[in-house]
Scaffold this motif. Sequence first.
Motif, PDB file in Angstrom:
ATOM      1  N   GLN A   1       0.843  -1.193   0.000  1.00 57.57           N
ATOM      2  CA  GLN A   1       0.000   0.000   0.000  1.00 57.57           C
ATOM      3  C   GLN A   1       0.876   1.240   0.000  1.00 57.57           C
ATOM      4  N   VAL A   2       0.564   2.194  -0.881  1.00 54.24           N
ATOM      5  CA  VAL A   2       1.354   3.412  -1.006  1.00 54.24           C
ATOM      6  C   VAL A   2       1.024   4.378   0.129  1.00 54.24           C
ATOM      7  N   GLU A   3       2.064   4.988   0.667  1.00 55.67           N
ATOM      8  CA  GLU A   3       1.888   6.018   1.681  1.00 55.67           C
ATOM      9  C   GLU A   3       2.785   7.199   1.332  1.00 55.67           C
ATOM     10  N   LEU A   4       2.273   8.410   1.556  1.00 54.49           N
ATOM     11  CA  LEU A   4       3.040   9.637   1.326  1.00 54.49           C
ATOM     12  C   LEU A   4       3.204  10.363   2.651  1.00 54.49           C
ATOM     13  N   VAL A   5       4.420  10.794   2.950  1.00 55.24           N
ATOM     14  CA  VAL A   5       4.695  11.501   4.200  1.00 55.24           C
ATOM     15  C   VAL A   5       5.436  12.794   3.888  1.00 55.24           C
ATOM     16  N   GLU A   6       4.821  13.926   4.277  1.00 63.77           N
ATOM     17  CA  GLU A   6       5.436  15.235   4.062  1.00 63.77           C
ATOM     18  C   GLU A   6       6.254  15.657   5.277  1.00 63.77           C
ATOM     19  N   SER A   7       7.242  16.514   5.023  1.00 61.19           N
ATOM     20  CA  SER A   7       8.011  17.125   6.091  1.00 61.19           C
ATOM     21  C   SER A   7       8.594  18.433   5.578  1.00 61.19           C
ATOM     22  N   GLY A   8       9.073  19.262   6.534  1.00 63.30           N
ATOM     23  CA  GLY A   8       9.770  20.475   6.151  1.00 63.30           C
ATOM     24  C   GLY A   8       9.001  21.769   6.338  1.00 63.30           C
ATOM     25  N   GLY A   9       7.754  21.687   6.772  1.00 62.23           N
ATOM     26  CA  GLY A   9       6.997  22.915   6.984  1.00 62.23           C
ATOM     27  C   GLY A   9       7.486  23.674   8.208  1.00 62.23           C
ATOM     28  N   GLY A  10       6.928  24.871   8.386  1.00 60.72           N
ATOM     29  CA  GLY A  10       7.313  25.670   9.545  1.00 60.72           C
ATOM     30  C   GLY A  10       6.927  27.119   9.374  1.00 60.72           C
ATOM     31  N   LEU A  11       7.494  27.945  10.244  1.00 59.41           N
ATOM     32  CA  LEU A  11       7.257  29.387  10.230  1.00 59.41           C
ATOM     33  C   LEU A  11       8.445  30.080   9.581  1.00 59.41           C
ATOM     34  N   VAL A  12       8.165  30.968   8.635  1.00 61.32           N
ATOM     35  CA  VAL A  12       9.228  31.691   7.942  1.00 61.32           C
ATOM     36  C   VAL A  12       8.771  33.121   7.695  1.00 61.32           C
ATOM     37  N   GLN A  13       9.714  34.035   7.655  1.00 62.83           N
ATOM     38  CA  GLN A  13       9.388  35.436   7.398  1.00 62.83           C
ATOM     39  C   GLN A  13       9.148  35.668   5.903  1.00 62.83           C
ATOM     40  N   PRO A  14       8.383  36.683   5.572  1.00 65.66           N
ATOM     41  CA  PRO A  14       8.198  37.016   4.146  1.00 65.66           C
ATOM     42  C   PRO A  14       9.546  37.222   3.454  1.00 65.66           C
ATOM     43  N   GLY A  15       9.649  36.688   2.250  1.00 62.55           N
ATOM     44  CA  GLY A  15      10.898  36.741   1.505  1.00 62.55           C
ATOM     45  C   GLY A  15      11.819  35.569   1.765  1.00 62.55           C
ATOM     46  N   GLY A  16      11.481  34.753   2.743  1.00 62.03           N
ATOM     47  CA  GLY A  16      12.318  33.617   3.101  1.00 62.03           C
ATOM     48  C   GLY A  16      12.061  32.393   2.237  1.00 62.03           C
ATOM     49  N   SER A  17      12.732  31.297   2.602  1.00 64.54           N
ATOM     50  CA  SER A  17      12.653  30.058   1.824  1.00 64.54           C
ATOM     51  C   SER A  17      12.397  28.869   2.737  1.00 64.54           C
ATOM     52  N   LEU A  18      11.775  27.859   2.167  1.00 61.75           N
ATOM     53  CA  LEU A  18      11.586  26.569   2.819  1.00 61.75           C
ATOM     54  C   LEU A  18      11.675  25.485   1.756  1.00 61.75           C
ATOM     55  N   ARG A  19      12.074  24.289   2.168  1.00 62.19           N
ATOM     56  CA  ARG A  19      12.022  23.149   1.281  1.00 62.19           C
ATOM     57  C   ARG A  19      11.169  22.049   1.913  1.00 62.19           C
ATOM     58  N   LEU A  20      10.136  21.655   1.213  1.00 62.85           N
ATOM     59  CA  LEU A  20       9.288  20.560   1.649  1.00 62.85           C
ATOM     60  C   LEU A  20       9.735  19.263   0.994  1.00 62.85           C
ATOM     61  N   SER A  21       9.553  18.175   1.725  1.00 57.78           N
ATOM     62  CA  SER A  21       9.866  16.842   1.194  1.00 57.78           C
ATOM     63  C   SER A  21       8.635  15.954   1.277  1.00 57.78           C
ATOM     64  N   CYS A  22       8.489  15.089   0.286  1.00 51.42           N
ATOM     65  CA  CYS A  22       7.406  14.109   0.267  1.00 51.42           C
ATOM     66  C   CYS A  22       8.044  12.753  -0.021  1.00 51.42           C
ATOM     67  N   THR A  23       7.999  11.892   0.975  1.00 52.49           N
ATOM     68  CA  THR A  23       8.597  10.573   0.825  1.00 52.49           C
ATOM     69  C   THR A  23       7.508   9.555   0.533  1.00 52.49           C
ATOM     70  N   TYR A  24       7.756   8.730  -0.479  1.00 51.74           N
ATOM     71  CA  TYR A  24       6.786   7.769  -1.022  1.00 51.74           C
ATOM     72  C   TYR A  24       7.216   6.372  -0.611  1.00 51.74           C
ATOM     73  N   SER A  25       6.326   5.647   0.007  1.00 53.28           N
ATOM     74  CA  SER A  25       6.629   4.258   0.352  1.00 53.28           C
ATOM     75  C   SER A  25       5.902   3.369  -0.645  1.00 53.28           C
ATOM     76  N   GLY A  26       6.666   2.678  -1.455  1.00 52.20           N
ATOM     77  CA  GLY A  26       6.084   1.836  -2.486  1.00 52.20           C
ATOM     78  C   GLY A  26       7.125   1.566  -3.552  1.00 52.20           C
ATOM     79  N   SER A  27       6.872   0.602  -4.392  1.00 49.68           N
ATOM     80  CA  SER A  27       7.878   0.189  -5.358  1.00 49.68           C
ATOM     81  C   SER A  27       7.733   0.863  -6.719  1.00 49.68           C
ATOM     82  N   THR A  28       6.740   1.693  -6.878  1.00 51.79           N
ATOM     83  CA  THR A  28       6.472   2.260  -8.193  1.00 51.79           C
ATOM     84  C   THR A  28       6.734   3.755  -8.261  1.00 51.79           C
ATOM     85  N   PHE A  29       7.569   4.269  -7.365  1.00 52.40           N
ATOM     86  CA  PHE A  29       7.783   5.716  -7.297  1.00 52.40           C
ATOM     87  C   PHE A  29       8.273   6.284  -8.614  1.00 52.40           C
TER      88      PHE A  29
END
Length: 113
Positions: A1-29
């Motif tokens: 069964q496929v599962e998706l898990v996000e990470s990397g969110g948070g609080l940032v000031q205007p003009g700033g940067s963030l990187r989000l990640s989405c990890t996929y569990s499954g053999s067909t990524f």
Amino acid sequence: QVELVESGGGLVQPGGSLRLSCTYSGSTFSTSAIGWYRQAPGKQRDMVAVILRGGSTDYGDSVKGRFTISRDNAKNTVYLQMNSLKPEDTAVYYCYLLGSNVWGQGTQVTVSS
């Protein structure tokens, strides 16, 4: 069964940067198309960016030129690099397996001074 898990969110000031990640569990990524969507309070869930199995991408108009979606098939992970963030980017960001009913649990992004 496929599962998706996000990470990397948070609080940032205007003009700033963030990187989000989405990890996929499954053999067909490597053959899957993955999208990032977001939903602000009281608003509908909108497409932010998608990446197809061949690597081609598409973006919502409000994030073009600021956000970049990419994938690392060796790590079963899709990334969303978000630059020049604005308060209106504040939302819960979700990862989605296109063509399915599989969504991640979401990660909160708040852009505020």
